[in-house]
Design a protein around this motif. Structure first.
Motif, PDB file in Angstrom:
ATOM      1  N   ALA A   1     -27.164 -21.053 -21.730  1.00  0.00           N
ATOM      2  CA  ALA A   1     -26.217 -21.311 -22.819  1.00  0.00           C
ATOM      3  C   ALA A   1     -25.087 -20.294 -22.858  1.00  0.00           C
ATOM      4  O   ALA A   1     -23.914 -20.661 -22.992  1.00  0.00           O
ATOM      5  N   LYS A   2     -25.414 -19.022 -22.751  1.00  0.00           N
ATOM      6  CA  LYS A   2     -24.365 -17.994 -22.865  1.00  0.00           C
ATOM      7  C   LYS A   2     -23.333 -18.153 -21.756  1.00  0.00           C
ATOM      8  O   LYS A   2     -22.122 -18.036 -21.998  1.00  0.00           O
ATOM      9  N   ALA A   3     -23.804 -18.443 -20.543  1.00  0.00           N
ATOM     10  CA  ALA A   3     -22.881 -18.642 -19.424  1.00  0.00           C
ATOM     11  C   ALA A   3     -22.044 -19.898 -19.631  1.00  0.00           C
ATOM     12  O   ALA A   3     -20.853 -19.936 -19.281  1.00  0.00           O
ATOM     13  N   ARG A   4     -22.627 -20.925 -20.225  1.00  0.00           N
ATOM     14  CA  ARG A   4     -21.881 -22.159 -20.477  1.00  0.00           C
ATOM     15  C   ARG A   4     -20.752 -21.920 -21.494  1.00  0.00           C
ATOM     16  O   ARG A   4     -19.646 -22.445 -21.339  1.00  0.00           O
ATOM     17  N   TYR A   5     -21.034 -21.143 -22.523  1.00  0.00           N
ATOM     18  CA  TYR A   5     -19.999 -20.878 -23.530  1.00  0.00           C
ATOM     19  C   TYR A   5     -18.845 -20.090 -22.917  1.00  0.00           C
ATOM     20  O   TYR A   5     -17.676 -20.342 -23.215  1.00  0.00           O
ATOM     21  N   GLN A   6     -19.154 -19.135 -22.052  1.00  0.00           N
ATOM     22  CA  GLN A   6     -18.085 -18.397 -21.386  1.00  0.00           C
ATOM     23  C   GLN A   6     -17.321 -19.310 -20.435  1.00  0.00           C
ATOM     24  O   GLN A   6     -16.094 -19.193 -20.297  1.00  0.00           O
TER      25      GLN A   6
ATOM     26  N   LYS B   1     -12.673 -23.097 -12.513  1.00  0.00           N
ATOM     27  CA  LYS B   1     -13.705 -22.280 -13.156  1.00  0.00           C
ATOM     28  C   LYS B   1     -14.959 -23.094 -13.501  1.00  0.00           C
ATOM     29  O   LYS B   1     -15.899 -22.562 -14.085  1.00  0.00           O
ATOM     30  N   ARG B   2     -14.960 -24.393 -13.133  1.00  0.00           N
ATOM     31  CA  ARG B   2     -16.115 -25.230 -13.483  1.00  0.00           C
ATOM     32  C   ARG B   2     -17.289 -24.924 -12.561  1.00  0.00           C
ATOM     33  O   ARG B   2     -17.147 -24.889 -11.350  1.00  0.00           O
ATOM     34  N   SER B   3     -18.463 -24.699 -13.155  1.00  0.00           N
ATOM     35  CA  SER B   3     -19.661 -24.403 -12.387  1.00  0.00           C
ATOM     36  C   SER B   3     -20.882 -25.089 -12.995  1.00  0.00           C
ATOM     37  O   SER B   3     -21.452 -25.996 -12.398  1.00  0.00           O
ATOM     38  N   LEU B   4     -21.251 -24.697 -14.193  1.00  0.00           N
ATOM     39  CA  LEU B   4     -22.429 -25.264 -14.852  1.00  0.00           C
ATOM     40  C   LEU B   4     -22.133 -26.598 -15.520  1.00  0.00           C
ATOM     41  O   LEU B   4     -23.006 -27.469 -15.609  1.00  0.00           O
ATOM     42  N   ILE B   5     -20.940 -26.763 -16.014  1.00  0.00           N
ATOM     43  CA  ILE B   5     -20.563 -27.993 -16.715  1.00  0.00           C
ATOM     44  C   ILE B   5     -20.324 -29.105 -15.694  1.00  0.00           C
ATOM     45  O   ILE B   5     -19.628 -28.907 -14.695  1.00  0.00           O
ATOM     46  N   ALA B   6     -20.912 -30.268 -15.948  1.00  0.00           N
ATOM     47  CA  ALA B   6     -20.865 -31.377 -14.990  1.00  0.00           C
ATOM     48  C   ALA B   6     -19.437 -31.855 -14.760  1.00  0.00           C
ATOM     49  O   ALA B   6     -18.582 -31.763 -15.650  1.00  0.00           O
TER      50      ALA B   6
ATOM     51  N   LEU C   1     -12.554 -22.416 -18.602  1.00  0.00           N
ATOM     52  CA  LEU C   1     -11.988 -23.730 -18.279  1.00  0.00           C
ATOM     53  C   LEU C   1     -10.715 -23.999 -19.072  1.00  0.00           C
ATOM     54  O   LEU C   1      -9.727 -24.516 -18.540  1.00  0.00           O
ATOM     55  N   VAL C   2     -10.745 -23.644 -20.364  1.00  0.00           N
ATOM     56  CA  VAL C   2      -9.561 -23.864 -21.202  1.00  0.00           C
ATOM     57  C   VAL C   2      -8.394 -23.028 -20.702  1.00  0.00           C
ATOM     58  O   VAL C   2      -7.248 -23.485 -20.652  1.00  0.00           O
ATOM     59  N   ARG C   3      -8.681 -21.818 -20.269  1.00  0.00           N
ATOM     60  CA  ARG C   3      -7.594 -20.911 -19.877  1.00  0.00           C
ATOM     61  C   ARG C   3      -7.124 -21.118 -18.429  1.00  0.00           C
ATOM     62  O   ARG C   3      -5.931 -21.075 -18.142  1.00  0.00           O
TER      63      ARG C   3
ATOM     64  N   ASP D   1       2.453 -32.524 -21.010  1.00  0.00           N
ATOM     65  CA  ASP D   1       1.643 -31.306 -21.047  1.00  0.00           C
ATOM     66  C   ASP D   1       0.172 -31.649 -20.789  1.00  0.00           C
ATOM     67  O   ASP D   1      -0.362 -32.615 -21.345  1.00  0.00           O
ATOM     68  N   THR D   2      -0.464 -30.847 -19.961  1.00  0.00           N
ATOM     69  CA  THR D   2      -1.874 -31.070 -19.629  1.00  0.00           C
ATOM     70  C   THR D   2      -2.770 -30.622 -20.783  1.00  0.00           C
ATOM     71  O   THR D   2      -2.610 -29.533 -21.326  1.00  0.00           O
ATOM     72  N   VAL D   3      -3.700 -31.503 -21.143  1.00  0.00           N
ATOM     73  CA  VAL D   3      -4.717 -31.176 -22.145  1.00  0.00           C
ATOM     74  C   VAL D   3      -6.068 -31.208 -21.445  1.00  0.00           C
ATOM     75  O   VAL D   3      -6.374 -32.153 -20.698  1.00  0.00           O
ATOM     76  N   ARG D   4      -6.879 -30.201 -21.649  1.00  0.00           N
ATOM     77  CA  ARG D   4      -8.195 -30.122 -21.017  1.00  0.00           C
ATOM     78  C   ARG D   4      -9.257 -30.636 -21.982  1.00  0.00           C
ATOM     79  O   ARG D   4      -9.471 -30.052 -23.043  1.00  0.00           O
ATOM     80  N   PHE D   5      -9.889 -31.733 -21.594  1.00  0.00           N
ATOM     81  CA  PHE D   5     -10.921 -32.364 -22.412  1.00  0.00           C
ATOM     82  C   PHE D   5     -12.288 -31.991 -21.845  1.00  0.00           C
ATOM     83  O   PHE D   5     -12.559 -32.192 -20.658  1.00  0.00           O
TER      84      PHE D   5
END
Length: 638
Positions: A556-561, A573-578, A566-568, A524-528
Motif C-alpha cells: 500500500a505505501k509504495a502504491r500511494y507513492q 513511473k507505473r509499476s504496481l498499478i495495473a 504518476l501524477v507528476r 491538456d493531458t489529464v492523468r486518470f
C-alpha cells in the motif's frame, strides 16, 4: 492507560536512581530483579518488549514475570506521570548454573519519546559499571546515537494506533455508562480541557496533576476553576492571540464551571473523576511523540460522540491520515509552501501538510539555527485553516496546539465569506497561499466544489489537491468545474476505494489535482488513475472482531507513492498499478462533467482474435462430428 499494581512488587521498581549527565540533564534509572533463569525479557515477534496483549491491553503476566518487561513498564509510568522524557530501564536476573556458579544477565533499555515508550536495547552489558559517574556520559552518548529504522518506526506506530483506539473506546464507554448528565458537547470539551491543562510549558507552566484537584467548594478553588486557570496560563505563555484565548476560555469555561460537574459526592467531583480518566487513559500518548496519530484517533472517537444528524455526519467524516498525506504530496507541499484548507475540520489535512513541510526542512537545511527558525515559521505563519462549526473548530485548535503550533491561524470563520486577509499586528495582510488541500462537506453546493472555486480564485500560483464525492466530477458540479478551469488546469483525476471511509460513509470519492493560475486547454493531458485497489484491506470497526481495522496487504505505501509519481511524471513511473488502471486523456473545459474517465476498452477485433475464434469453431465442429459418430455406432451395437 490506568496503572495496575504489579503483583509482588507493590507497583514499584526494585531500585530507583536519578543520575545527571555531563550536560546537567537528569536521567531516571529503574532496575527490576528476577531470580530465575530465562526471566530476563519477553519479546514479541518483531523483537520489541512484549508488554501488550493481542487485545492492546497491558500484558501483566509478562510485566510480572520478566525483569526488563517490568522495568520498561515502570519507565512508561514515569513518561506518563512526570516531566521526564528519557528513562533508563534495566532488568537483571541471577541464578546458579549446573556447576553451582552464580550467573547474572543484564538487559539495558532506553525508553523515551523517540521510541514512543516501547524501548530500545542500548547494548549488551555484564555489570552496572556504565552507571558510574566517569562512565555515564559515554553511556548517554550511546543512547543519543540510537536510531529506529523506518520499518521499526512503522511497526511501533501501527501498534500504538491500535492501542490508542482501544483506550479511546474504553474511555468513551466509561464516561457514557458511568458519568450521567453529560452531553456530547460537554464530553468533547472536558477531554479537550483536560488535555490542554496537562500539557504544560517547560520552565513556565507546570502540567496540572490529578492530586491538585481536591474537590473543594471554596470560591476560586473548585476543580473547574483550577483546570480553567491552568488553561489560561498555558494559552498565555503560548502567545496565542487574545481574541482566540478568550474564545477558548469562554467555550471551555461554560462546561468546566458547571455546578453539576463541580458538585462534591463521596468526597470528589464528577469533574475530577473524568479528568483522572482522561489522564490515565490518554496521557501517555501526548507525551511520547505520537501526537499526530493520537489526535487523529482522538478526533475520530470524538466525532462519534457529537450529536449530528446523518447528513451532518457525512460532512464531518475525517480523512484518513495516509490520504491526508497523499493530498499534501499531490499539492507538492514543501518547506516554503503556504498551505490553506477551507473546511479544516480537526485540522488533520494541515497536520499532514505540516509534517511534509517539516520533513523537507530537516532534509534541506543544515544550519541548526536556520532550521529552528524555519520550523517556527512553518508552524506559526505558513498554515491557515477555516472552520465554521464551533464544536469542530475547538478540536482543530486542540490538534494544532498539541502539534506545537499554537493554532494561531486556525480561524472560526465561514470560508465562503473569507477575504483572504489576516490581521497581523495592526495591519491586514493577504495570506500568500501556494497549496490548497480539502475534504469539503459534501452537502455544500456542487458537493463542495464551491469551496474549491472560492479558494483557487484567491490564488495566483501553486497546486491544489482535493478529495470529494465522485458525482462532483460527473455533472453535479458542472457550473463550478467550468469556472475553475477558466483559470486553473486539471492535472489528474484519481478514483479512490469505495470503502475508504468504511464505518463512517460509503460514498464513492475522487481526488482531483490542479495547477493553479493557468487556464485549462482542450488538449491538456489529464492523468486518470483507477486507485480502487490501493493495497489496504479495511474492516468495519463496529463489525470486526479484530482490533486491526487497516492492514497493508499489497504494498500500500509504495502504491500511494506511485500515484504521486504518476501524477507528476506520467506513465514511465507505473509499476504496481495495473496498465488498465492508468490512462492519459483530455477533458472538455466547457463541459465540467467528464472528469471521471477510465481507460477506453478497445473492442475492435485483431487478427489473433479471428484466428482464435475460427480455431474454437473448428474444434467445436470436430467434437460434434465425433460425438455424432459415436452415437451412431452405439445405436448399431458396434
Amino acid at each position: 492507560m490506568r496503572q495496575r499494581t504489579v503483583e509482588g512488587g507493590g507497583n514499584r521498581p526494585d531500585v530507583k536512581l536519578l543520575l545527571r549527565d555531563g550536560k546537567l540533564n537528569y536521567w531516571p534509572v529503574l532496575i527490576e530483579y528476577k531470580g530465575y533463569e530465562g526471566k530476563l525479557v519477553k519479546l514479541n515477534s518483531t523483537g520489541q518488549v512484549e508488554n501488550l496483549t493481542t487485545k492492546d491491553e497491558a500484558h501483566y503476566k509478562n510485566i510480572n514475570n520478566y525483569a526488563v518487561n517490568g522495568a520498561v513498564h515502570y519507565a512508561n509510568a514515569i513518561l506518563h506521570h512526570t516531566n521526564y522524557e528519557r528513562i533508563i530501564a534495566i532488568g537483571i536476573t541471577g541464578y546458579k548454573d549446573v556447576a553451582g556458579q552464580l550467573t547474572l544477565e543484564f538487559g539495558v533499555y532506553y525508553v523515551g519519546k523517540e521510541n514512543h515508550g516501547v524501548g530500545q536495547e542500548v547494548g549488551r552489558y555484564y555489570d552496572l559499571s556504565f552507571l558510574k559517574p566517569h562512565n555515564f556520559q559515554n553511556f548517554v552518548e550511546i543512547i543519543e546515537s540510537l536510531h529506529l529504522s523506518d520499518d521499526e518506526k512503522e511497526a511501533i506506530k501501527q501498534r500504538r494506533e491500535e492501542e490508542i483506539e482501544t483506550n479511546l473506546r474504553r474511555l468513551n464507554n466509561d464516561i457514557y455508562k458511568n458519568e450521567k448528565g453529560i452531553s456530547e458537547n460537554d464530553r468533547v470539551y472536558l477531554v479537550a480541557a483536560s488535555i490542554i491543562a496537562t500539557l504544560g510549558v517547560p520552565d513556565k507552566v507546570a502540567p496540572l496533576a490529578v492530586d491538585e484537584l481536591r474537590s473543594s467548594t471554596e470560591e476560586g478553588e473548585t476543580d473547574g476553576e483550577k483546570v480553567l486557570r491552568k488553561i489560561k496560563s498555558y494559552l498565555s505563555h503560548k502567545n496565542i492571540p487574545t481574541e482566540k484565548q478568550n474564545l477558548i476560555v469562554t467555550t471551555l469555561g461554560n462546561t468546566l464551571n458547571s455546578s453539576n460537574l463541580n458538585r462534591v459526592q463521596n468526597g470528589e467531583t464528577q469533574l475530577k473523576r473524568i479528568f483522572t480518566k482522561v489522564v490515565d487513559d490518554l496521557g501517555i500518548y501526548y507525551k511520547i511523540g505520537l501526537t499526530t496519530d493520537f489526535t487523529g484517533k482522538l478526533f475520530n472517537e470524538m466525532y462519534s460522540w457529537l450529536g449530528f444528524t446523518q447528513d451532518k455526519l457525512n460532512d464531518v467524516v475525517l480523512t484518513p491520515s495516509y490520504v491526508a498525506t497523499l493530498l499534501a504530496r499531490l499539492a507538492r507541499v514543501n518547506k516554503d509552501s503556504y498551505v490553506w484548507d477551507f473546511a479544516t475540520g480537526s485540522a488533520g489535512l494541515l497536520v499532514a501538510a505540516m509534517n511534509e513541510m517539516l520533513a523537507d526542512a530537516h532534509d534541506s537545511i543544515s544550519s541548526p539555527d536556520e532550521l529552528q527558525q524555519k520550523i517556527l515559521a512553518i508552524k506559526a505563519e505558513q498554515l491557515l485553516g477555516l472552520e465554521i462549526l464551533q464544536n469542530i473548530y475547538m478540536l482543530a485548535i486542540l490538534n494544532m496546539i498539541m502539534m506545537g503550533d499554537g493554532s494561531s491561524r486556525i480561524l472560526n470563520e465561514d470560508s465562503l465569506h473569507f477575504s483572504g486577509e489576516l490581521k497581523i499586528g495592526e495591519q491586514n495582510q493577504k495570506f500568500p497561499a501556494t497549496a490548497f488541500i480539502l475534504n469539503p462537506p459534501y452537502s455544500a453546493e456542487g458537493n463542495g466544489m464551491v469551496f474549491v472555486q472560492k479558494a483557487l480564485s484567491m490564488m495566483s500560483t501553486g497546486y491544489a489537491a482535493i478529495i470529494i464525492q465522485s458525482s462532483a466530477g460527473s455533472g453535479k458540479a458542472s457550473v463550478y468545474n467550468r469556472q475553475i478551469l477558466t483559470k486553473n488546469t486539471l492535472l489528474a483525476s484519481i478514483k479512490m476505494p469505495i470503502d475508504l471511509f468504511i464505518g463512517k460513509s460509503s460514498v464513492q470519492t475522487h481526488i482531483y489535482v490542479f495547477k493553479v493560475g493557468e487556464a485549462h486547454q482542450a488538449d491538456d493531458t489529464v492523468r486518470f488513475i483507477d486507485f480502487s485497489h490501493d493495497g489496504y484491506t479495511r474492516a468495519n470497526r463496529k463489525k470486526s472482531k479484530s482490533s486491526v481495522n487497516l492492514r497493508d496487504t499489497d504494498h500500500a505505501k509504495a502504491r500511494y507513492q506511485e500515484v504521486v509519481d504518476l501524477v507528476r511524471y506520467g506513465a514511465r513511473k507505473r509499476s504496481l498499478i495495473a496498465e488498465q488502471d492508468f490512462y492519459e486523456g483530455t477533458v472538455d473545459p466547457a463541459a465540467g462533467d467528464d472528469w471521471n474517465q477510465s481507460a477506453p476498452v478497445d473492442i475492435k477485433p485483431t487478427l489473433e482474435d479471428l484466428k482464435k475464434t475460427v480455431s474454437d469453431y473448428l474444434a467445436w465442429e470436430v467434437s460434434n462430428i465425433l460425438q455424432g459418430r459415436k452415437l451412431e455406432d452405439d445405436r448399431l451395437g458396434k
